[in-house]
Design a protein around this motif. Structure first.
Motif, short mmCIF file in Angstrom:
data_model
loop_
_atom_site.label_atom_id
_atom_site.label_comp_id
_atom_site.label_asym_id
_atom_site.label_seq_id
_atom_site.Cartn_x
_atom_site.Cartn_y
_atom_site.Cartn_z
N ILE A 88 0.84 -1.20 0.00
CA ILE A 88 0.00 0.00 0.00
C ILE A 88 0.87 1.25 0.00
O ILE A 88 0.61 2.21 -0.73
CB ILE A 88 -0.95 -0.01 1.21
CG1 ILE A 88 -1.99 -1.12 1.06
CG2 ILE A 88 -1.65 1.34 1.37
CD1 ILE A 88 -2.87 -1.32 2.27
N THR A 150 -3.29 -1.02 -5.50
CA THR A 150 -3.37 0.29 -4.86
C THR A 150 -3.17 1.39 -5.88
O THR A 150 -3.94 2.37 -5.92
CB THR A 150 -2.32 0.40 -3.75
OG1 THR A 150 -2.55 -0.60 -2.75
CG2 THR A 150 -2.38 1.77 -3.09
N ILE A 188 -8.06 -2.48 -3.47
CA ILE A 188 -7.03 -2.89 -2.52
C ILE A 188 -7.45 -4.17 -1.81
O ILE A 188 -6.64 -5.10 -1.62
CB ILE A 188 -6.76 -1.77 -1.49
CG1 ILE A 188 -6.07 -0.59 -2.19
CG2 ILE A 188 -5.90 -2.28 -0.34
CD1 ILE A 188 -5.88 0.63 -1.31
#
Length: 262
Positions: A88, A150, A188
């Motif tokens: 992330i 992401t 995500i």
């Protein structure tokens, strides 16, 4: 009724127990059919043992399977959580700094072409047969899909909404964390579900290079001893672990991305 007791109009215990009940019912039906087919068709245990025989193998040494489950679970969770956080973070950096993405992204792609067996061998040589080594392999397999999804999720935010926020004086960080990152959360979580399975694969592969406990150890020992029933037992326990990890991620997906239509 309080928020703590109800989420999206459903009680939290009910929201948790209903999916579990459905899964247990489906598994029970599956194993009953499996048992009947093996018995009726006279399939040899070497090819497909009955579920009752597999259950007996597990109950003959329950502590070994419990210890293996917990060991592999710990390795997977450490690698998955750290890999996901790193992924992330990398996705955010790639989105914010295009030059960094152009320089580093090709290296990440090349790293993912290395077979996990080869990478695992290097990691075990560097870190030894330790928990850190198995977690590192799980990390290696986990971070890339999270980073990619992401970045894709951040870039999928509505451009008109971005322009609207800018027109009201929002700076880049406000736009990122109030619009773009929430918009990226569905993608995500798709990556997190995949990363959980890949992390488990990495932990099991790491155990193949030498360990005393773990589902990978049971799998490799059963294979070399040609103990098919124990092999199926290890496979089913591994599937249980993978399903547990997937369900945990799905649970947080439903709680966090609450605005997404079912």
């Amino acid at each position: 009724m309080t928020i703590a007791r109800h989420i999206d109009g459903r009680s939290l215990p009910g929201a948790v127990l209903r999916p579990i009940g459905s899964i247990l019912l489906g598994l029970t039906a599956f194993f009953l059919v499996w048992e009947f087919v093996v018995y009726a068709a006279g399939i040899r245990p070497f090819y497909l043992p009955r579920p009752t025989a597999i259950a007996q193998a597990i109950l003959a040494a329950p502590q070994a399977y419990i210890d293996a489950f917990l060991k592999t679970f710990t390795e997977t969770v450490i690698g998955f959580v750290s890999g996901s956080a790193f992924g992330i973070g990398v996705g955010l950096l790639f989105f914010r700094f295009r030059l960094l993405r152009d320089l580093v992204f090709p290296i990440f792609i090349i790293s993912q072409t290395i077979p996990v067996i080869a990478f695992g061998a290097l990691v075990v040589l560097w870190l030894g047969n330790s928990l850190a080594a198995k977690a590192a392999i799980a990390f290696y397999l986990s971070f890339f899909p999270v980073a990619i999804h992401t970045l894709i999720g951040l870039r999928s935010a509505d451009a008109k909404q971005v322009q609207l926020m800018r027109s009201f004086g929002a700076n880049w960080s406000q736009i990122l964390f109030k619009l773009q990152f929430p918009s990226a959360l569905p993608k995500i979580f798709v990556a997190l579900k995949l990363a959980a399975s890949l992390g488990l694969l990495g932990a099991i592969v790491g155990e193949w290079f030498g360990d005393t406990t773990g589902l990978g150890v049971i799998l490799i020992q059963a294979m070399f001893s040609e103990n098919v029933t124990a092999l199926y037992a290890a496979i089913l326990v591994s599937a249980l672990l993978g399903t547990t990890l997937y369900w945990i991620v799905s649970f947080f997906d439903r709680r966090i991305v609450f605005w997404r239509a079912e």
